[in-house]
Design a protein around this motif. Structure first.
Motif, mmCIF file in Angstrom:
data_model
loop_
_atom_site.group_PDB
_atom_site.id
_atom_site.type_symbol
_atom_site.label_atom_id
_atom_site.label_comp_id
_atom_site.label_asym_id
_atom_site.label_seq_id
_atom_site.Cartn_x
_atom_site.Cartn_y
_atom_site.Cartn_z
ATOM 1 N N ASN A 182 0.864 -1.178 0.000
ATOM 2 C CA ASN A 182 0.000 0.000 0.000
ATOM 3 C C ASN A 182 0.897 1.224 0.000
ATOM 4 O O ASN A 182 1.873 1.280 0.741
ATOM 5 C CB ASN A 182 -0.899 -0.011 1.235
ATOM 6 N N LEU A 183 0.556 2.186 -0.840
ATOM 7 C CA LEU A 183 1.348 3.412 -0.976
ATOM 8 C C LEU A 183 0.512 4.624 -0.613
ATOM 9 O O LEU A 183 -0.573 4.811 -1.166
ATOM 10 C CB LEU A 183 1.772 3.598 -2.434
ATOM 11 N N TYR A 184 1.025 5.432 0.321
ATOM 12 C CA TYR A 184 0.472 6.767 0.530
ATOM 13 C C TYR A 184 1.457 7.719 -0.129
ATOM 14 O O TYR A 184 2.591 7.846 0.330
ATOM 15 C CB TYR A 184 0.384 7.089 2.022
ATOM 16 N N VAL A 185 1.062 8.344 -1.227
ATOM 17 C CA VAL A 185 2.016 9.152 -1.984
ATOM 18 C C VAL A 185 1.919 10.625 -1.592
ATOM 19 O O VAL A 185 0.899 11.080 -1.072
ATOM 20 C CB VAL A 185 1.781 9.002 -3.505
ATOM 21 N N ALA A 186 3.025 11.344 -1.825
ATOM 22 C CA ALA A 186 3.090 12.769 -1.474
ATOM 23 C C ALA A 186 3.485 13.602 -2.678
ATOM 24 O O ALA A 186 4.454 13.286 -3.373
ATOM 25 C CB ALA A 186 4.092 12.978 -0.341
ATOM 26 N N LYS A 187 2.736 14.663 -2.917
ATOM 27 C CA LYS A 187 3.073 15.639 -3.949
ATOM 28 C C LYS A 187 3.939 16.750 -3.376
ATOM 29 O O LYS A 187 4.849 17.233 -4.018
ATOM 30 C CB LYS A 187 1.780 16.292 -4.478
ATOM 31 N N SER A 188 3.640 17.142 -2.150
ATOM 32 C CA SER A 188 4.328 18.286 -1.550
ATOM 33 C C SER A 188 5.296 17.832 -0.468
ATOM 34 O O SER A 188 5.140 16.753 0.119
ATOM 35 C CB SER A 188 3.297 19.238 -0.923
ATOM 36 N N ALA A 189 6.293 18.686 -0.203
ATOM 37 C CA ALA A 189 7.269 18.402 0.849
ATOM 38 C C ALA A 189 6.578 18.342 2.213
ATOM 39 O O ALA A 189 6.936 17.527 3.069
ATOM 40 C CB ALA A 189 8.357 19.478 0.854
ATOM 41 N N GLU A 190 5.565 19.191 2.402
ATOM 42 C CA GLU A 190 4.841 19.191 3.680
ATOM 43 C C GLU A 190 4.176 17.836 3.917
ATOM 44 O O GLU A 190 4.228 17.290 5.013
ATOM 45 C CB GLU A 190 3.754 20.282 3.701
ATOM 46 N N HIS A 191 3.548 17.333 2.875
ATOM 47 C CA HIS A 191 2.842 16.063 3.056
ATOM 48 C C HIS A 191 3.828 14.918 3.265
ATOM 49 O O HIS A 191 3.594 14.033 4.083
ATOM 50 C CB HIS A 191 1.922 15.770 1.874
ATOM 51 N N LEU A 192 4.948 14.966 2.551
ATOM 52 C CA LEU A 192 5.959 13.915 2.732
ATOM 53 C C LEU A 192 6.493 13.946 4.168
ATOM 54 O O LEU A 192 6.691 12.908 4.797
ATOM 55 C CB LEU A 192 7.103 14.085 1.726
ATOM 56 N N GLN A 193 6.684 15.151 4.684
ATOM 57 C CA GLN A 193 7.133 15.314 6.071
ATOM 58 C C GLN A 193 6.116 14.678 7.023
ATOM 59 O O GLN A 193 6.474 13.953 7.955
ATOM 60 C CB GLN A 193 7.298 16.820 6.374
ATOM 61 N N TRP A 194 4.849 14.912 6.745
ATOM 62 C CA TRP A 194 3.781 14.352 7.578
ATOM 63 C C TRP A 194 3.791 12.820 7.495
ATOM 64 O O TRP A 194 3.658 12.131 8.509
ATOM 65 C CB TRP A 194 2.429 14.919 7.119
ATOM 66 N N LEU A 195 4.021 12.288 6.280
ATOM 67 C CA LEU A 195 4.084 10.834 6.121
ATOM 68 C C LEU A 195 5.277 10.254 6.873
ATOM 69 O O LEU A 195 5.201 9.160 7.437
ATOM 70 C CB LEU A 195 4.171 10.461 4.634
#
Lengths: 93, 374
Positions: free
Chosen positions: B89-102
């Protein structure tokens, strides 16, 4: 050729025998035949095989007078590309 | 009126009810299952088919991890092709903020014992070449995956029947008899089943079943929508989710891609229209077209809507209630219950057969909402 080998749902390649077997095991509606065998789940969404499945359900109803439930219609009427769906209009447009 | 006897009556023929019926019958209990419509006809046959651990609340994660343990052997156990694919399962990130949250949420997952890892752009492209290059990273859980929800629910139902359970589709529970504070029977229009245990696994209809014993359960009803494409060559193995785009998809075993997302609406009641709405489909389609650009030309052949019970905290209610002995809840899965089905069924069996409340559901008991009803 055994007539149970006839293809009823061409999209999902479901035979008459498979549909009769589902009905024998208790499938009593188009919706159940679909969930059990995939008949009607393909590209045409049962537009071709739906009436044949209904006939088979009626022929196997064993004196049960209740009319088998017809298939449910859901959008889209014809297959449309995902990109068209992404630009979809509002209901009242 | 015909009267039969059983040890347990299960109200609801979704995956929770059918899995409970299966494990209880295996353990030697006489089980009768009532389903107002058809087996797997509601949320259990209308969801996206994710079999996922990551992204769950810490209270729910241990239950999901136990369920994944059961999933691995389910085809053999049920003699059924669930199309279970342990493809991640992949939770993908478009933004740096979201990747940080992941990344932060990955630390939390690891602390709770779940194996996840953060993928950078290159690793992500390597894992799913069809994914858009717009995504800078992802949280990946390799032991997650997906399955065919209809096959799985029917598989449990058939295995339950083989193990001796009596299944009554098109047979709606109308009332529940209670004597001296204990459940005693369940009645339909032409059948009375005596039993000392009743499991409310009625999903979006659980509120009505609760009222039959005088309980006012704290549940609303949500509606979700799914679209499916024609069968396509294999393009995406893991289940892919973008929280930023509010969309997700999985490619099923036979090539159809299931597309979901868009606002999950609390419609208050399941009598609300089952019709799909364009704004929700548009949001999901836009999101998935951005996730996997090659799907833009893929043709959508069908869409549908489904209902599930929604609790105030979005977590299920599993367990006994005060005041009505023998009445057990297994509902309120708030749109993420499919993957939990096997474990919940097993724990309901343990609760009834051994009188044991597993630590896995200690945080999910109905009692967390205080006294429900009466």
């Amino acid at each position: 050729m055994d007539d149970r080998e006839l293809t009823v749902c061409r999209c999902e390649e479901v035979s008459k025998g498979e549909i009769l077997e589902a009905i024998e095991q208790g499938a009593g509606s188009i919706g159940e035949v679909k969930r059990w065998t995939r008949a009607g789940m393909g590209l045409c969404q049962g537009k071709t095989c739906g009436s044949l499945v209904l006939q088979l359900l009626r022929s196997q109803s064993h004196g049960n007078s209740a009319e088998p439930e017809a298939r449910s219609y859901r959008p889209p009427v014809r297959p449309v590309p995902l990109s068209a769906m992404a630009q979809g209009c509002d209901e009242n447009d | 009126m015909k009267t039969i006897e059983a040890d347990v009556v299960i109200v609801g023929g979704g995956i929770i009810g059918c899995a409970s019926a299966y494990y209880l019958s295996q353990a030697g209990k006489q089980v009768a299952l009532l389903e107002k419509g058809v087996i797997g006809g509601e949320a259990s046959g209308r969801n996206l088919g994710g079999v996922r651990q990551q992204g769950r609340h810490p209270y729910e994660l241990p239950l999901a991890m136990e369920s994944i343990r059961l999933w691995q052997d389910l085809d053999r156990e049920l003699d059924c092709d669930t199309e279970y694919r342990r493809w991640g399962n992949l939770y993908v990130a478009k933004s740096a903020e979201h990747l940080q949250w992941l990344m932060e949420s990955a630390e939390e997952d690891k602390r709770l014992g779940l194996e996840v890892r953060i993928l950078d752009r290159v690793e992500l492209k390597e894992l799913v070449p069809a994914l858009s290059a717009d995504f800078m990273g992802a949280k990946y859980c390799p032991t997650d995956g997906h399955a065919n929800p209809i096959n799985t629910t029917l598989g449990f139902a058939r295995a339950a029947r083989r193990a001796g359970a009596q299944l009554f589709p098109r047979c709606e529970a109308r009332s529940i008899g209670v004597a001296n504070g204990r459940v005693a029977s369940v009645q339909t229009s032409d059948l009375k089943i005596s039993a000392g245990k009743v499991v409310n696994a009625a999903g979006a209809w659980a509120g009505e079943v609760g009222r039959m014993v005088g309980l006012e359960l704290p549940i609303g009803v949500l509606r979700n929508q799914v679209m499916v494409t024609e069968p396509l060559p294999a393009a995406v193995k893991p289940f892919v989710i973008s929280a930023e785009l509010d969309a997700g998809c999985r490619q099923a075993a036979n090539g159809n891609v299931h597309v979901g997302g868009g606002e999950t609406v609390d419609v208050g009641k399941h009598s609300a229209s089952r019709e799909v709405t364009m704004p929700v489909m548009r949001c999901a389609a836009q999101g998935v077209a951005m996730l996997v650009p090659r799907l833009r030309g893929a043709r959508i052949i069908r869409s549908w809507g489904g209902f599930d019970a929604l609790t105030p905290d979005g977590l299920p209610m599993i367990g006994a209630v005060d005041g009505v002995e023998g009445f057990i809840l297994a509902t309120g899965f708030s749109n993420h219950g499919f993957a939990l089905g096997p474990a919940v069924g097993k724990l309901i069996e343990e609760m009834i057969v051994d009188g044991r409340v597993s630590p896995l559901v200690e945080q999910l008991t109905p009692g967390r909402f205080g006294q429900v009803g009466n």
